[in-house]
Scaffold this active site. Structure first.
Site, mmCIF file in Angstrom:
data_model
loop_
_atom_site.group_PDB
_atom_site.id
_atom_site.type_symbol
_atom_site.label_atom_id
_atom_site.label_comp_id
_atom_site.label_asym_id
_atom_site.label_seq_id
_atom_site.Cartn_x
_atom_site.Cartn_y
_atom_site.Cartn_z
ATOM 1 C CD GLU A 28 -2.783 1.280 2.467
ATOM 2 O OE1 GLU A 28 -2.667 0.410 3.345
ATOM 3 O OE2 GLU A 28 -3.615 2.186 2.507
ATOM 4 C CE LYS A 57 -5.971 -0.279 1.738
ATOM 5 N NZ LYS A 57 -6.612 -0.922 2.885
HETATM 6 P P1 13P Z 1 -9.006 4.226 4.270
HETATM 7 O O1 13P Z 1 -9.871 3.516 3.268
HETATM 8 O O2 13P Z 1 -9.774 4.868 5.374
HETATM 9 O O3 13P Z 1 -8.005 5.133 3.608
HETATM 10 O O4 13P Z 1 -8.173 3.109 5.005
HETATM 11 C C1 13P Z 1 -7.617 2.110 4.262
HETATM 12 C C2 13P Z 1 -6.389 1.647 4.890
HETATM 13 O O5 13P Z 1 -6.216 0.474 5.097
HETATM 14 C C3 13P Z 1 -5.359 2.635 5.230
HETATM 15 O O6 13P Z 1 -4.166 1.982 5.501
#
Ligand code: 13P
Length: 340
Positions: free
Chosen positions: A179, A221
């Site tokens: 991510e 992600k």
């Molecule tokens: P949000 O969808 O609130 O951005 O959170 C996703 C997430 O896993 C952040 O690390």
């Protein structure tokens, strides 16, 4: 089945059947901040009760393939003593775990961050696997402005760290969610976010490949490509979808089994409508799904407000948002699905 074959199967299952992931892995600090905003007391028991509410939502497994938990949550249990791990498994939900320990200022780079958590990670991953986790998450954040940020060194430091995390996950039998989040804060236009997101993803995939990550056994992600929250020009869902898909098609290898967006502060409805627009008229080499935290949870948290009497209504709000996003994955989300 070899370890790699099992990982590939899990990665595919995380984005299969038109479902997405529920991120409910807020650290205690973040969870407490959100509780404070909703006037909920910030205690261990309230965090446990809220996570029980989320995990026991009827029908959640129809739209959600897996849940991302936090270290505190994976060790907790329902009121009646049933461990949350058991609750998730009974609801046919894969169990994921946030394994980074948050961000620190990147030295010599004012305004930029690097994510920490590699020390002792191998042992922690093994322990989570033994507890029942089958995937993990690590979030890097990249700040953006009109001129200076992000620096190449911030991009590279975070890409390198994400790849080290991902190889350790695969070694431990956990599918890594990678991510790299380009933040929405700032007044930059959408084009600037697109350039930065592309540069970040190029660096991330360079490092993943160099460090030996099996691309078929991970989930990306990313952020949606949007103008900064302070930008006077906010784009249509179609423009956001076109820029996001173009950016991802340029840099994400088709070998990656799935992409699941973070919501990053978008409202639930905006997140659904943008996801929907990506599924209309675009040629997508990978399943494009969601791994939302706030965009799934926020209405439910506000409705619950810490009161047991609001539990059922809060669960209905959660499952509604999950259904809206599943409809978006088929290009069938309409704003008419929302309450007036
Ligand atoms: P949000 O969808 O609130 O951005 O959170 C996703 C997430 O896993 C952040 O690390």
């Amino acid at each position: 089945m070899t370890n790699t074959q099992t990982l590939i199967k899990t990665a595919k299952a995380m984005v299969a059947n038109g479902k997405g992931l529920l991120a409910m892995d807020e650290s205690n600090g973040t969870c407490n901040r959100r509780f404070a905003n909703a006037d909920i007391s910030q205690t261990l028991e309230m965090r446990r009760a809220y996570r029980e509410l989320l995990l026991t939502t009827p029908g959640l497994g129809d739209c959600i393939s897996g849940v991302i938990l936090y270290d505190e949550t994976i060790r907790q249990a329902k009121d009646d003593g049933t461990p949350f791990i058991q609750v998730a498994q009974d609801a046919n939900l894969l169990i994921g775990i946030k394994v980074d320990i948050g961000t620190q200022d990147l030295a010599a780079h004012p305004g930029e961050k690097v994510t920490e958590g590699l020390d002792g990670l191998r042992e922690r991953l093994q322990a989570y696997f033994e507890m029942g986790a089958r995937f993990a998450k690590w979030r890097s954040v990249i700040a953006l402005d009109d001129i200076r940020l992000p620096s190449q060194s911030c991009i590279e430091a975070n890409a390198h760290t994400l790849a080290r995390y991902a190889t350790l996950c695969q070694e431990a039998g956990l599918v890594p969610i990678v991510e790299p989040e380009v933040l929405m804060d700032g007044s930059h236009p959408l084009t600037r976010c697109q350039e930065a997101t592309e540069a970040v993803l190029r660096s991330v995939f360079g490092q993943l490949t160099r460090q030996g990550v099996v691309l078929e056994a991970m989930i990306l992600k990313p952020n949606v490509v949007v103008a900064g929250l302070g930008c006077p020009t906010q784009n249509t869902a179609q423009e956001v979808a076109d820029a996001t898909v173009q950016c991802l098609r340029r840099v994400v290898p088709a070998a990656v089994p799935g992409i699941a967006f973070l919501s990053g502060g978008q409202s639930g409805q905006l997140a659904s409508s943008r996801l929907n627009a990506m599924h209309v008229g675009h040629d997508l080499p990978w399943p494009l799904s969601f791994s939302f935290g706030r965009a799934l949870q926020h209405p439910a948290l506000d409705i619950w407000a810490g009161h047991d009497a609001n539990r059922v209504a809060a669960q209905q709000a959660l499952v509604h948002r999950a259904r809206c996003n599943c409809a978006a994955l088929k290009g069938e989300y309409k704003t008419g699905m929302e309450a007036p």
